[in-house]
Design an enzyme around this catalytic site. Structure first.
Site, PDB file in Angstrom:
ATOM      1  N   GLY A   1      -3.227  -1.691  -8.536  1.00 14.87           N
ATOM      2  CA  GLY A   1      -2.565  -2.929  -8.124  1.00 14.87           C
ATOM      3  C   GLY A   1      -3.313  -3.671  -7.030  1.00 14.87           C
ATOM      4  N   VAL A   2      -2.553  -4.180  -6.085  1.00 15.24           N
ATOM      5  CA  VAL A   2      -3.147  -4.995  -5.031  1.00 15.24           C
ATOM      6  C   VAL A   2      -4.077  -4.153  -4.143  1.00 15.24           C
ATOM      7  CG1 VAL A   2      -1.242  -4.787  -3.348  1.00 15.24           C
ATOM      8  CG2 VAL A   2      -2.603  -6.876  -3.433  1.00 15.24           C
ATOM      9  N   ASP A   3      -3.751  -2.888  -3.975  1.00 14.79           N
ATOM     10  CA  ASP A   3      -4.573  -1.961  -3.194  1.00 14.79           C
ATOM     11  C   ASP A   3      -5.977  -1.851  -3.807  1.00 14.79           C
ATOM     12  OD1 ASP A   3      -5.307   0.000  -1.404  1.00 14.79           O
ATOM     13  OD2 ASP A   3      -3.913   1.520  -2.131  1.00 14.79           O
TER      14      ASP A   3
ATOM     15  N   ASP B   1      -4.252 -14.897  -5.776  1.00 17.28           N
ATOM     16  CA  ASP B   1      -4.786 -13.541  -5.625  1.00 17.28           C
ATOM     17  C   ASP B   1      -5.050 -13.367  -4.133  1.00 17.28           C
ATOM     18  OD1 ASP B   1      -6.510 -11.382  -5.324  1.00 17.28           O
ATOM     19  OD2 ASP B   1      -7.728 -11.899  -7.074  1.00 17.28           O
ATOM     20  N   ILE B   2      -4.390 -12.413  -3.518  1.00 19.00           N
ATOM     21  CA  ILE B   2      -4.453 -12.260  -2.054  1.00 19.00           C
ATOM     22  C   ILE B   2      -5.883 -12.008  -1.558  1.00 19.00           C
ATOM     23  CG2 ILE B   2      -4.040  -9.751  -1.822  1.00 19.00           C
ATOM     24  CD1 ILE B   2      -1.841 -10.527   0.270  1.00 19.00           C
TER      25      ILE B   2
ATOM     26  N   THR C   1       6.837  -3.796  -5.271  1.00 18.88           N
ATOM     27  CA  THR C   1       7.420  -4.336  -6.514  1.00 18.88           C
ATOM     28  C   THR C   1       6.555  -4.122  -7.757  1.00 18.88           C
ATOM     29  OG1 THR C   1       6.461  -6.551  -6.264  1.00 18.88           O
ATOM     30  CG2 THR C   1       8.613  -6.152  -5.220  1.00 18.88           C
ATOM     31  N   GLY C   2       5.428  -3.436  -7.578  1.00 18.27           N
ATOM     32  CA  GLY C   2       4.584  -3.147  -8.733  1.00 18.27           C
ATOM     33  C   GLY C   2       4.844  -1.726  -9.213  1.00 18.27           C
ATOM     34  N   VAL C   3       3.858  -0.876  -9.065  1.00 18.82           N
ATOM     35  CA  VAL C   3       3.952   0.527  -9.496  1.00 18.82           C
ATOM     36  C   VAL C   3       5.140   1.238  -8.833  1.00 18.82           C
ATOM     37  CG1 VAL C   3       2.719   2.741  -9.485  1.00 18.82           C
ATOM     38  CG2 VAL C   3       1.471   0.638  -9.907  1.00 18.82           C
ATOM     39  N   TYR C   4       5.486   0.857  -7.611  1.00 16.42           N
ATOM     40  CA  TYR C   4       6.568   1.536  -6.885  1.00 16.42           C
ATOM     41  C   TYR C   4       7.965   1.120  -7.348  1.00 16.42           C
ATOM     42  CZ  TYR C   4       3.470   3.968  -3.592  1.00 16.42           C
ATOM     43  OH  TYR C   4       2.539   4.800  -3.012  1.00 16.42           O
TER      44      TYR C   4
HETATM   45  P1  ADP Z   1       3.282  -1.063  -4.971  1.00 15.24           P
HETATM   46  O1  ADP Z   1       2.627   0.273  -5.240  1.00 15.24           O
HETATM   47  O2  ADP Z   1       3.657  -1.238  -3.516  1.00 15.24           O
HETATM   48  O3  ADP Z   1       4.393  -1.368  -5.915  1.00 15.24           O
HETATM   49  P2  ADP Z   1       1.452  -2.847  -6.431  1.00 15.24           P
HETATM   50  O4  ADP Z   1       0.069  -3.211  -6.029  1.00 15.24           O
HETATM   51  O5  ADP Z   1       1.614  -2.050  -7.689  1.00 15.24           O
HETATM   52  O6  ADP Z   1       2.095  -2.121  -5.152  1.00 15.24           O
HETATM   53  O7  ADP Z   1       2.316  -4.169  -6.563  1.00 15.24           O
HETATM   54  C1  ADP Z   1       2.789  -4.922  -5.487  1.00 15.24           C
HETATM   55  C2  ADP Z   1       2.783  -6.393  -5.848  1.00 15.24           C
HETATM   56  O8  ADP Z   1       1.460  -6.912  -5.699  1.00 15.24           O
HETATM   57  C3  ADP Z   1       3.201  -6.713  -7.281  1.00 15.24           C
HETATM   58  O9  ADP Z   1       4.144  -7.770  -7.236  1.00 15.24           O
HETATM   59  C4  ADP Z   1       1.909  -7.173  -7.948  1.00 15.24           C
HETATM   60  O10 ADP Z   1       2.162  -8.161  -8.934  1.00 15.24           O
HETATM   61  C5  ADP Z   1       1.190  -7.768  -6.771  1.00 15.24           C
HETATM   62  N1  ADP Z   1      -0.289  -7.888  -6.892  1.00 15.24           N
HETATM   63  C6  ADP Z   1      -1.153  -7.145  -7.617  1.00 15.24           C
HETATM   64  N2  ADP Z   1      -2.416  -7.559  -7.434  1.00 15.24           N
HETATM   65  C7  ADP Z   1      -2.356  -8.594  -6.538  1.00 15.24           C
HETATM   66  C8  ADP Z   1      -3.313  -9.470  -5.941  1.00 15.24           C
HETATM   67  N3  ADP Z   1      -4.618  -9.362  -6.199  1.00 15.24           N
HETATM   68  N4  ADP Z   1      -2.867 -10.427  -5.072  1.00 15.24           N
HETATM   69  C9  ADP Z   1      -1.555 -10.545  -4.783  1.00 15.24           C
HETATM   70  N5  ADP Z   1      -0.610  -9.749  -5.308  1.00 15.24           N
HETATM   71  C10 ADP Z   1      -0.996  -8.797  -6.179  1.00 15.24           C
END
Ligand code: ADP
Length: 176
Positions: A39-41, A17-18, A125-128
């Site tokens: 997501g990560v944001d 987890d970043i 690679t997530g929602v986008y």
């Molecule tokens: P985007 O909108 O750019 O697609 P997301 O947050 O939906 O961004 O996803 C981008 C990547 O981050 C995905 O591969 C997701 O699995 C990953 N991700 C989500 N949460 C975390 C986290 N806490 N730490 C690291 N990677 C994460």
């Protein structure tokens, strides 16, 4: 192309987890508003606390492909570099160039700020919806190219949330 051992030492794939990492900077896959999202944001904003959002409000957004830097507040990492990945629209709408620009511009900011260690999530690679393999190929290619030409940052982590993504990055790196 064979990666030199010196270059290979400056790259690492980790599954984590970043928000838990203690680096000079972590990269956030943000949206153009920079006001938080899912997501990560969402995870980064939750872990950093409300002061991060307050600083982001002063920036006034960020166009796709560009990057902005803030403090890390309650995160273990010192800074957050916010970059806005492209939404996947089939691949003919400039997505590869924009995704490459995210990595390049984030690294440029890191160099300017004397950041030695930086961690990237798999941007877009997530929602986008960017296909994971295509995105990993761009991430690895762009970071390798940058590190070949710059001494800083010293170390780049590809931070994979799940094992499948970590295996994919290892494979792409091995094939580079
Ligand atoms: P985007 O909108 O750019 O697609 P997301 O947050 O939906 O961004 O996803 C981008 C990547 O981050 C995905 O591969 C997701 O699995 C990953 N991700 C989500 N949460 C975390 C986290 N806490 N730490 C690291 N990677 C994460």
């Amino acid at each position: 192309m064979e990666i030199s051992s010196e270059l290979a030492r400056r790259l690492e794939v980790i599954q984590d987890d970043i928000t838990r990492l203690r680096l000079d900077a972590i990269v956030n896959a943000a949206n153009e508003s920079l006001l938080g999202g899912g997501g990560v944001d969402g995870a980064i904003h939750r872990a950093a606390g409300p002061d991060l959002l307050a600083e982001c409000r002063t920036i006034g957004g960020c166009p796709t492909g560009q990057a902005r830097i803030t403090g890390g507040y309650n995160l273990p990492s010192g800074h957050v570099i916010h970059t806005v990945g492209p939404v996947w629209r089939g691949g003919e709408a400039g997505e590869p160039e924009l995704l490459a620009a995210c990595y390049r511009n984030s690294l440029k900011l890191a160099t300017e700020k004397n950041i030695k260690t930086i961690g990237f999530p798999a941007i877009s690679t997530g929602v986008y919806g960017y296909p994971r393999e295509k995105a990993a190929e761009i991430a690895v290619k762009e970071v390798l190219h940058y590190l070949e030409n710059h001494q800083f940052p010293e170390k780049v982590f590809f931070v994979c949330f799940d094992q499948e993504t970590a295996v994919l990055y290892q494979k792409v790196l091995q094939d580079s």
